[in-house]
Design a protein around this motif. Structure first.
Motif, short mmCIF file in Angstrom:
data_model
loop_
_atom_site.label_atom_id
_atom_site.label_comp_id
_atom_site.label_asym_id
_atom_site.label_seq_id
_atom_site.Cartn_x
_atom_site.Cartn_y
_atom_site.Cartn_z
N GLY A 180 0.69 -1.30 0.03
CA GLY A 180 -0.06 0.00 0.04
C GLY A 180 0.88 1.27 0.12
O GLY A 180 0.36 2.38 -0.20
N GLN A 260 -10.24 5.65 -5.07
CA GLN A 260 -8.82 4.91 -4.86
C GLN A 260 -7.85 5.65 -5.63
O GLN A 260 -6.72 6.13 -5.20
N LEU A 263 -7.14 9.08 -4.26
CA LEU A 263 -6.15 8.98 -3.11
C LEU A 263 -4.57 8.63 -3.33
O LEU A 263 -3.81 9.03 -2.72
N PHE A 273 -3.17 10.02 2.33
CA PHE A 273 -2.59 8.61 3.17
C PHE A 273 -1.29 8.17 2.92
O PHE A 273 -0.92 8.64 1.94
N TYR A 275 -0.72 5.05 2.81
CA TYR A 275 -0.89 3.71 2.44
C TYR A 275 -2.45 3.45 1.97
O TYR A 275 -3.43 4.23 2.56
N VAL A 276 -2.53 3.03 0.51
CA VAL A 276 -3.71 2.85 0.20
C VAL A 276 -3.74 1.26 -0.43
O VAL A 276 -3.12 1.28 -1.54
N ALA A 321 -7.11 2.20 4.08
CA ALA A 321 -6.14 3.15 4.02
C ALA A 321 -5.41 3.38 5.20
O ALA A 321 -5.91 2.92 5.97
N TYR A 418 -5.85 -3.00 -5.75
CA TYR A 418 -5.50 -1.40 -5.51
C TYR A 418 -4.38 -0.91 -6.61
O TYR A 418 -3.82 -1.74 -7.35
#
Ligand code: FAD
Length: 525
Positions: A180, A260, A263, A273, A275-276, A321, A418
């Motif tokens: 992520g 997503q 982000l 964020f 981490y996604v 996230a 992702y």
């Protein structure tokens, strides 16, 4: 005196028999007179352990397992094979967390990399914290969880992580190492500054972007084809203390992917964020799957199941996230989080939050592993399929795979989905991404567990149907942790890189000794 002599000589002969392994039928006899011979095991107990992997999809015994004490031992073994009249294959084995026999060496020698870290006076994880650009030198055999522990002692950590930390540095760098954080910092291979590599001719080479750069780029994502990575120098950054970890539920895939992609872009106007990732939960799994998970309570899952049936969606999608923070900036983190969530369109009220330490967050799969182990479903066959799908076709993929092929199926396991930014990948490295012009591609991981051997053929058929669908629909998917049974498959996989890969193989492993379980080169190039 005679008795003492008899006891001593029998002890010595036991010790000697432990030191000198019995020659193995398929290996040259003079291998067993080298100085490294006491580190070679040919007994069935040793070879059986190196005959399969996490996936349990392939079984093939090596003739021997080698337990090197130093990288020079590995070099000696490879040099011997390369110069022998009957060269034998050599496969470094990290933790054997592959799933298609990639770390096996049928008829050859498996190198148990973990022996390198054992009994060493000089630690094989060294943190250099003083300069402006801190780094860690980690042995190729080291587990990422140990790299994390060592770097955290200096308040530092690598920037990109795989979801699971019981993988080795050399093993993930031979693939790419995604997770992520990769949308912002690239895969783990993009965060390496220098490598020590033992090539397929037994030469020990230090390489970087500037020195021996062709080997450096070849080995990163190189599927173990060009050399054994015995040390990697990895960039470090200040480590946060805590993590606010959220999952946001969606019933509509287009809204999910739009959010997503927002982000992972810089378009939020906020730092965003750290981490996604994302997951897909097929509807049937609410009925047939576990009633709670380490993240979701039973009540959460019951609410999500009601959401699925209310919206009539075939699947529920989650953005997962995380935002890093330290105690003294908790208030500004709260504000940032709220501002960020306000820009997203998840199902109203469907935000699930946890607050954990950085270590707990990065090592989160450990808890899932314990749950699965205690349920007896960790050590089962894993016919996993990981694909990189171009952004422009991700909705077609969703439509054809989750909403059609898997609509009425409910394989045990989880599905990750992702996006990552393509410009964070260095195309000079061996790892491949979709060649379409999209600036974003998705990692879609179908991480199936076959609860019995009988489930395997059906799961394999399902995987094949996914690949066939992509072919027919003209979706250019690239396999991650790829598996092909013919060289044609590999040629297609590497596309325009193939010719260069064959040239590098001819330079660094001309006898095609290394990591034969990848099934890329079966004879000298
Ligand atoms: P092995 O399986 O032992 O080896 C993999 C390949 O690399 C083999 O061909 C081997 O010969 C070669 N090799 C091993 N060591 C070296 C070395 N030092 N030098 C050169 N070649 C070497 N991957 C991700 O990117 N992201 C994830 O989030 C992620 N999560 C995972 C979760 C689980 C539970 C599991 C089982 C795997 C996951 N993986 C993930 C996949 C993982 O990256 C691969 O399994 C990878 O091969 C690392 O495993 P390993 O260290 O045990 O290597």
């Amino acid at each position: 005196c005679f008795l003492a002599f008899a006891i001593l000589s029998s002890v010595l002969s036991v010790v000697a028999s432990q030191l000198r392994p019995l020659p193995a039928a398929g290996l040259p006899d003079d291998l067993f007179s080298l100085g490294i011979a006491p580190r070679i095991r040919t007994d069935r107990n040793s070879t059986a352990k190196a005959s399969t992997d996490f996936g349990q999809m392939v079984k093939a015994a090596p003739e021997a397992v080698f337990h090197p004490a130093t990288p020079a031992d590995i070099a000696e073994l490879i040099r011997f094979s390369a110069s022998s009249a009957a060269p034998f294959p050599v496969a470094p084995r990290g933790e054997g967390h592959s799933w298609r026999g990639q770390a096996l060496a049928p008829g050859g020698v498996v190198v148990d990399m973990s022996s390198l870290g054992r009994g060493h006076r000089a630690p094989r994880i060294n943190v250099s914290a003083a300069g402006a650009e801190p780094f860690v030198d980690a042995g190729g055999e080291q587990l990422w969880v140990d790299v994390l522990r060592a770097t955290l002692r200096h308040g530092l950590a690598p920037r990109v992580w795989t979801d699971y930390l019981r993988l080795t540095v050399g093993g993930t760098l031979s693939n790419a190492g995604i997770g992520g954080q990769a949308f912002r910092h690239g895969p783990q291979i993009a965060n390496v500054q220098e490598l020590d590599v033992v090539t397929g001719t037994g030469e020990m080479v230090t390489c970087s972007r500037d020195v021996n750069s062709d080997l450096f780029f070849a080995a990163l994502g190189g599927l173990g084809q060009f050399g054994v990575i015995t040390r990697a120098r990895i960039r470090l950054a200040p480590a946060p203390k805590r993590v606010r970890w959220v999952r946001l539920a969606y019933s509509d895939v287009a809204t999910f992917t739009k959010d997503q992609e927002l982000l992972i872009s810089n378009r939020t106007g906020l730092i965003g964020f750290d981490y996604v990732e994302g997951q897909v939960q097929l509807n049937r799994s609410f009925i047939e799957g576990p009633k709670s998970t380490p993240f979701f309570s039973g009540t959460d899952l019951a609410r999500l199941a009601r959401l699925a049936s209310r919206t009539g969606s075939v699947a529920i999608y989650y953005i997962e996230a995380a935002m890093y923070y330290t105690e003294d900036n908790a208030i500004s983190m709260d504000k940032k989080m709220k501002a960020l969530l306000d820009q997203l369109s998840f199902e109203k009220g469907f935000v699930f939050t946890k607050d954990v330490t950085f270590m707990q967050f990065l090592d989160r799969v450990r808890e899932e592993e314990s749950v699965l182990r205690s349920a007896g479903v960790w050590e089962v066959p894993h016919p996993w399929l990981n694909l990189f799908v171009p952004r422009s076709r991700i909705l077609d993929f969703d439509n054809g795979v989750f909403k059609a092929l898997l609509k009425d199926a409910n394989p045990a396991g989880i599905i990750l989905m992702y996006p990552m930014n393509k410009d964070m990948w260095d195309d000079r490295m061996t790892a491949v991404t979709p060649t379409m012009n999209d600036d974003v591609f998705y990692a879609v991981s179908m991480l199936w567990s076959a609860l019995s051997m009988d489930d395997v053929p059906q799961l394999e058929r399902g995987n094949k149907a996914v690949l066939d669908f992509c072919d027919q629909a003209g979706i250019e998917c690239k396999q991650y942790l790829p598996h092909y049974t013919s060289q044609d498959g590999w040629r297609q996989h590497f596309g325009t890189k193939w010719r260069q890969i064959a040239e590098l193989k001819a330079r660094y492993d001309p006898q095609a000794l290394l990591s034969p379980g990848q099934r890329i080169f079966s004879k000298p190039v």
